[in-house]
Scaffold this active site. Structure first.
Site, PDB file in Angstrom:
ATOM      1  N   ARG A 168      93.752 -70.314   9.182  1.00 62.66           N
ATOM      2  CA  ARG A 168      92.962 -70.037   9.902  1.00 62.66           C
ATOM      3  C   ARG A 168      92.368 -71.652   9.060  1.00 62.66           C
ATOM      4  O   ARG A 168      92.080 -72.187   8.396  1.00 62.66           O
ATOM      5  CB  ARG A 168      92.494 -68.973  10.402  1.00 62.66           C
ATOM      6  CG  ARG A 168      92.053 -68.294   9.064  1.00 62.66           C
ATOM      7  CD  ARG A 168      92.037 -67.182   9.430  1.00 62.66           C
ATOM      8  NE  ARG A 168      91.251 -66.193   8.822  1.00 62.66           N
ATOM      9  CZ  ARG A 168      90.612 -65.138   8.535  1.00 62.66           C
ATOM     10  NH1 ARG A 168      90.707 -64.424   9.229  1.00 62.66           N
ATOM     11  NH2 ARG A 168      90.339 -64.642   7.370  1.00 62.66           N
ATOM     12  N   ASN A 212      84.991 -67.993  13.837  1.00 64.86           N
ATOM     13  CA  ASN A 212      84.285 -66.458  12.966  1.00 64.86           C
ATOM     14  C   ASN A 212      84.070 -67.760  11.603  1.00 64.86           C
ATOM     15  O   ASN A 212      85.347 -68.111  11.477  1.00 64.86           O
ATOM     16  CB  ASN A 212      85.913 -65.886  12.883  1.00 64.86           C
ATOM     17  CG  ASN A 212      85.685 -64.955  12.334  1.00 64.86           C
ATOM     18  OD1 ASN A 212      84.858 -63.988  12.679  1.00 64.86           O
ATOM     19  ND2 ASN A 212      87.057 -64.298  11.527  1.00 64.86           N
ATOM     20  N   GLU A 213      83.504 -66.765  11.117  1.00 67.58           N
ATOM     21  CA  GLU A 213      83.034 -66.781   9.770  1.00 67.58           C
ATOM     22  C   GLU A 213      83.268 -68.979   9.564  1.00 67.58           C
ATOM     23  O   GLU A 213      84.201 -69.304   8.761  1.00 67.58           O
ATOM     24  CB  GLU A 213      83.663 -66.240   8.721  1.00 67.58           C
ATOM     25  CG  GLU A 213      83.777 -65.245   9.021  1.00 67.58           C
ATOM     26  CD  GLU A 213      84.218 -64.375   7.519  1.00 67.58           C
ATOM     27  OE1 GLU A 213      85.146 -65.078   6.773  1.00 67.58           O
ATOM     28  OE2 GLU A 213      83.560 -63.286   7.454  1.00 67.58           O
ATOM     29  N   GLU A 248      81.080 -57.637  10.328  1.00 73.13           N
ATOM     30  CA  GLU A 248      81.966 -56.448   9.737  1.00 73.13           C
ATOM     31  C   GLU A 248      81.642 -56.649   8.174  1.00 73.13           C
ATOM     32  O   GLU A 248      80.825 -56.367   7.407  1.00 73.13           O
ATOM     33  CB  GLU A 248      83.325 -57.960   9.201  1.00 73.13           C
ATOM     34  CG  GLU A 248      83.441 -58.780  10.532  1.00 73.13           C
ATOM     35  CD  GLU A 248      84.701 -60.139   9.811  1.00 73.13           C
ATOM     36  OE1 GLU A 248      84.887 -59.935   8.878  1.00 73.13           O
ATOM     37  OE2 GLU A 248      84.659 -61.232  10.420  1.00 73.13           O
ATOM     38  N   TRP A 300      91.785 -58.537  -0.369  1.00 73.74           N
ATOM     39  CA  TRP A 300      92.149 -60.251  -0.508  1.00 73.74           C
ATOM     40  C   TRP A 300      91.681 -59.912  -2.160  1.00 73.74           C
ATOM     41  O   TRP A 300      91.368 -61.167  -2.916  1.00 73.74           O
ATOM     42  CB  TRP A 300      91.380 -60.633   0.216  1.00 73.74           C
ATOM     43  CG  TRP A 300      89.881 -60.649   0.477  1.00 73.74           C
ATOM     44  CD1 TRP A 300      89.775 -60.125   1.719  1.00 73.74           C
ATOM     45  CD2 TRP A 300      88.185 -60.493  -0.175  1.00 73.74           C
ATOM     46  NE1 TRP A 300      88.622 -59.192   2.502  1.00 73.74           N
ATOM     47  CE2 TRP A 300      88.243 -59.137   0.882  1.00 73.74           C
ATOM     48  CE3 TRP A 300      88.382 -60.281  -0.901  1.00 73.74           C
ATOM     49  CZ2 TRP A 300      86.557 -59.610   1.155  1.00 73.74           C
ATOM     50  CZ3 TRP A 300      87.084 -60.603  -1.289  1.00 73.74           C
ATOM     51  CH2 TRP A 300      85.962 -59.683  -0.449  1.00 73.74           C
ATOM     52  N   GLU A 337      97.397 -59.855   7.006  1.00 66.63           N
ATOM     53  CA  GLU A 337      96.310 -58.655   6.928  1.00 66.63           C
ATOM     54  C   GLU A 337      96.568 -57.509   6.780  1.00 66.63           C
ATOM     55  O   GLU A 337      96.067 -56.600   6.514  1.00 66.63           O
ATOM     56  CB  GLU A 337      94.756 -58.895   7.300  1.00 66.63           C
ATOM     57  CG  GLU A 337      94.026 -60.836   7.395  1.00 66.63           C
ATOM     58  CD  GLU A 337      93.101 -60.529   7.628  1.00 66.63           C
ATOM     59  OE1 GLU A 337      92.290 -60.830   6.358  1.00 66.63           O
ATOM     60  OE2 GLU A 337      92.698 -60.428   9.349  1.00 66.63           O
ATOM     61  N   PHE A 397      97.955 -55.195   4.894  1.00 65.66           N
ATOM     62  CA  PHE A 397      97.272 -54.145   3.953  1.00 65.66           C
ATOM     63  C   PHE A 397      95.986 -53.478   4.170  1.00 65.66           C
ATOM     64  O   PHE A 397      95.065 -53.255   3.105  1.00 65.66           O
ATOM     65  CB  PHE A 397      97.897 -54.170   2.962  1.00 65.66           C
ATOM     66  CG  PHE A 397      99.941 -54.053   3.019  1.00 65.66           C
ATOM     67  CD1 PHE A 397      99.877 -52.313   3.088  1.00 65.66           C
ATOM     68  CD2 PHE A 397     100.031 -55.260   2.497  1.00 65.66           C
ATOM     69  CE1 PHE A 397     101.402 -52.197   3.088  1.00 65.66           C
ATOM     70  CE2 PHE A 397     101.400 -54.295   2.949  1.00 65.66           C
ATOM     71  CZ  PHE A 397     102.088 -53.355   3.181  1.00 65.66           C
ATOM     72  N   HIS A 398      95.222 -54.441   4.652  1.00 69.75           N
ATOM     73  CA  HIS A 398      93.545 -54.353   4.964  1.00 69.75           C
ATOM     74  C   HIS A 398      92.914 -52.862   5.931  1.00 69.75           C
ATOM     75  O   HIS A 398      93.765 -52.932   6.763  1.00 69.75           O
ATOM     76  CB  HIS A 398      93.161 -55.272   5.767  1.00 69.75           C
ATOM     77  CG  HIS A 398      91.498 -55.568   5.450  1.00 69.75           C
ATOM     78  ND1 HIS A 398      90.176 -54.908   6.189  1.00 69.75           N
ATOM     79  CD2 HIS A 398      91.388 -56.143   5.299  1.00 69.75           C
ATOM     80  CE1 HIS A 398      89.313 -54.790   5.539  1.00 69.75           C
ATOM     81  NE2 HIS A 398      89.051 -55.810   5.259  1.00 69.75           N
TER      82      HIS A 398
HETATM   83  C1  GAL Z   1      86.486 -61.567   6.976  1.00 72.69           C
HETATM   84  C2  GAL Z   1      87.010 -62.114   8.448  1.00 72.69           C
HETATM   85  C3  GAL Z   1      88.237 -61.362   8.898  1.00 72.69           C
HETATM   86  C4  GAL Z   1      89.227 -60.243   8.008  1.00 72.69           C
HETATM   87  C5  GAL Z   1      88.065 -59.986   6.940  1.00 72.69           C
HETATM   88  C6  GAL Z   1      89.123 -59.576   6.016  1.00 72.69           C
HETATM   89  O1  GAL Z   1      85.722 -62.516   5.987  1.00 72.69           O
HETATM   90  O2  GAL Z   1      86.097 -62.479   9.019  1.00 72.69           O
HETATM   91  O3  GAL Z   1      88.913 -61.399   9.739  1.00 72.69           O
HETATM   92  O4  GAL Z   1      89.840 -61.845   7.370  1.00 72.69           O
HETATM   93  O5  GAL Z   1      87.421 -61.212   5.793  1.00 72.69           O
HETATM   94  O6  GAL Z   1      88.275 -58.718   5.332  1.00 72.69           O
END
Ligand code: GAL
Length: 667
Positions: free
Chosen positions: A117, A155-156, A314, A322, A362, A364-365
């Site tokens: 992304r 986003n970010e 968030e 990660w 993502e 396993f988040h």
């Molecule tokens: C953030 C991001 C999210 C997701 C998250 C995972 O940095 O904005 O979309 O990837 O991390 O921890």
């Protein structure tokens, strides 16, 4: 720096609670279940559509809104507000296929391959026109829906495309430099570009700092500034479209304010946000993740106008995916962290993401609804947090009073300090700042982590840690603060270069030399495994200086080593009862703790170890957040009505291990 845009209305009535919601990953029968579970958890807002560009604009100019219409209807029926995203963080595959030139290029001139992304060059105006077109389409379609309460732009920003070195960026960089410097002479002077005979004869000869070789630090810093500005211009272009369609809706984007210098210069971006929002993830290993929560909140609060509340956009219910080993949060930790963010000025707690993904990058988040479903510890805690946030409704809009201590933090200083070649190239900017913050935080002293252009009025102590780059105006205002009776503490690696990233001559720390009454002849970095000791028992690693005293008292000297007997810490009386202290050696956190303990008068009631007390006030009420980070039950002297339990506390709060209580009292 104050821009006024929005009337300051908060997007939700009551503290915001929710998550990124990605229904596109699920089938419609799951959507209905989502709304039911959101209601059960007390969710009142979700961020929708963040990564959905490819699903609504299925080919160039061809839109398919069906699924999103349905979701917006469902959320509305469920009474859940929508923080609706412009989906520009993740451009569709067809767009990147048709326009490979949109891809950002790294310093090795390698393009980023599609499949992740933020795969776009911030300076590409053709990309920007696609981005503003989809932003307009989303705004026109949903902007008048009652439940759409805020815009979430992209986003970010910069998380993937923070620095782009492509030819388009190079041309934009040159335009930016022409505007900044006007003439080549001015640029050559500011960059000291005669070094290695690099004097520029034509703006067209200037390139971004590509490749691996050492580059001119002034060029590198300007490229960092430019990169932040370019991304901001992109944000502002989308924002302008949204404001044109829906002038009254607040617009935000999510920052990534942590402890290290940020990818973009958030404090300079913040005035362009109607609601300042942050994503915060604790990291492991981190011995004091709870302090990291406090640190980010103390930074965020100082970025809002008049210390208004900010939004935690968030964080995670449990592990992220990660890090090398992703730590699952301990029972109660997520609630404690969430309430700590509220204590530090947030008026809402959101997560990435609502439902843990089954597939995709993502998978396993953690999420508010884990893979295992609703009969889980995580979902039970999610529901408990929802109840707590409802009970904390009276807190909404209250503000943290100004702290006793201001700590300066500046992305430009961090960029300048951590890039290029320095006496010690291993010093992390954020860690140096955070070590000072931790010492005050442990004493439960109110702290604001400030950009250097903030007013310093009203602080008792101003800490200047690792402020490698300082302009003359900041140096003057720090001096005036001490002259007016304040205490200034200058830490290592401060005041060394000016705003052009050129060394201030005459001895370090040039910008503060006169104020401190000392100068240092030479930096004496320590080698791996080496340690210095001071005659008061303190010690540390990494950085020492050969300090000469002109007009100051020496409060600690080196004991042993190459600087044996020379001054390490000095103090100078200034103006009307002010003081200027130079801590010229990188003393370790335990020593900083003792220094800070000695510095502050201890007339306050000490709290049990591991207990944090943070307050937020209205005109006539105080909300005291008492946070027990320890593993012991404790008793805290305080009185008022406890909001989470509804019980009156007469004089002693019984606070179980790991829990938080919020006491309401009048002032
Ligand atoms: C953030 C991001 C999210 C997701 C998250 C995972 O940095 O904005 O979309 O990837 O991390 O921890």
């Amino acid at each position: 720096m104050t821009l006024s845009h929005h009337d300051g209305r908060w997007p939700t009535s009551g503290l915001s609670y929710g998550a990124d919601y990605n229904p596109e990953q699920w089938s419609p029968d799951v959507w209905r279940d989502d709304v039911r579970l959101m209601q059960e958890a007390g969710v009142n807002m979700v961020s929708l559509g963040i990564f959905s560009w490819g699903l609504v604009e299925i080919a160039d100019g061809e839109f398919s809104w069906g699924w999103m219409d349905e979701i917006v209807d469902l959320l509305e029926e469920g009474g859940i507000a929508i923080d609706l995203a412009t989906p520009t963080a993740a451009p569709p595959g067809w767009l990147l296929f048709e326009h490979p030139e949109f891809r950002p290029v790294d310093h090795d001139m390698q393009p980023h391959w599609p499949g992740a992304r933020l795969g776009w060059c911030p300076s590409n105006l053709v990309f920007r026109s696609y981005a503003t077109r989809i932003a307009r389409a989303v705004a026109e379609r949903y902007g008048d829906r009652e439940h759409v309460v805020m815009w979430h732009v992209g986003n970010e920003f910069g998380g993937g495309n923070g620095r782009c070195y492509c030819d388009t960026s190079a041309a934009a960089f040159r335009r930016w430099l022409r505007e900044k410097y006007g003439t080549l002479d001015a640029l050559n002077e500011a960059w000291a570009s005669a070094f290695w005979g690099h004097t520029y004869r034509d703006f067209e000869h200037i390139l971004p700092p590509r490749g691996h070789d050492s580059k001119n630090p002034s060029l590198v810093l300007d490229f960092d500034r430019f990169s932040s500005d370019e991304l901001l211009q992109h944000y502002l272009a989308e924002r302008a479209v949204l404001k044109e369609v829906t002038p009254d809706l607040p617009v935000t984007t999510n920052f990534m304010v942590g402890a290290e210098p940020d990818v973009v210069d958030y404090a300079r971006w913040a005035p362009h946000m109607d609601v300042v929002a942050n994503d915060h993830y604790t990291r492991s290993p981190d011995a004091t993740p709870q302090q990291d929560v406090a640190f980010s909140g103390d930074r965020m609060r100082s970025m809002t106008t008049d210390r208004r509340p900010w939004l935690l956009m968030e964080h995670s219910t449990s592990g992220v995916n990660w890090q090398p080993r992703n730590r699952a949060k301990d029972p109660g930790e997520m609630i404690r962290n969430s309430l700590s963010h509220i204590a530090h000025g947030a008026d809402g707690v959101m997560f990435f993401q609502w439902r843990a993904s089954r597939g995709g990058a993502e998978q396993f988040h953690s999420g508010m609804v884990p893979h295992a479903g609703e009969d889980t510890r995580v979902f039970r805690e999610v529901c408990e947090l929802g109840r707590h946030l409802r009970a904390l409704a009276p807190v909404q809009g209250s503000r943290a009073p100004q702290g006793r201590v201001g700590i300066l933090f500046d992305d430009e200083a961090g960029w300048a300090m951590t890039k290029g070649v320095k006496p010690n190239n291993l010093l992390p900017y954020g860690t140096l700042v955070r070590d000072w913050h931790r010492a005050f935080w442990r004493l439960n002293v109110g702290i604001d982590v400030l950009p250097p252009w903030n007013s310093f009025a009203g602080y008792e102590v101003l800490v200047v840690p690792a402020l490698f780059l300082v302009d003359d105006d900041t140096a003057r205002r720090v001096t005036e603060f001490a002259e007016a009776g304040g205490t200034v503490v200058v830490g290592v690696v401060s005041g060394i270069v000016d705003e052009n990233n050129q060394v201030r001559l005459g001895g370090y720390p040039g910008a503060f030399r006169d104020l401190l009454g000392v100068w240092s002849e030479e930096v004496v970095p320590l080698q791996a495994g080496d340690r210095f000791e001071l005659d008061n028992g303190w010690g540390g690693i990494e950085w020492t200086e050969h300090v000469r005293v002109r007009d100051a008292e020496v409060t600690a000297r080196y004991s042993g080593g190459p600087l044996d007997g020379l001054p390490a810490i000095t103090s100078r009386a200034v103006g009307q009862g002010g003081r200027a202290i130079y801590v010229s050696a990188a003393i370790d956190p335990a020593s900083i703790g003792e220094f800070v303990g000695d510095l502050l008068s201890s007339d306050e009631n000490p709290l049990p170890d591991g207990v944090e007390l943070v307050v937020r006030d209205t005109d006539d009420e105080r909300f005291s957040f008492v946070i027990n980070h320890s593993l012991r039950d404790v008793r805290v002297p305080i009185a008022g009505v406890e909001l989470l339990t509804g019980l009156a506390v007469d004089d002693i709060l019984e606070l179980p291990a790991g829990e938080v209580r919020v006491i309401r009292s009048s002032i």
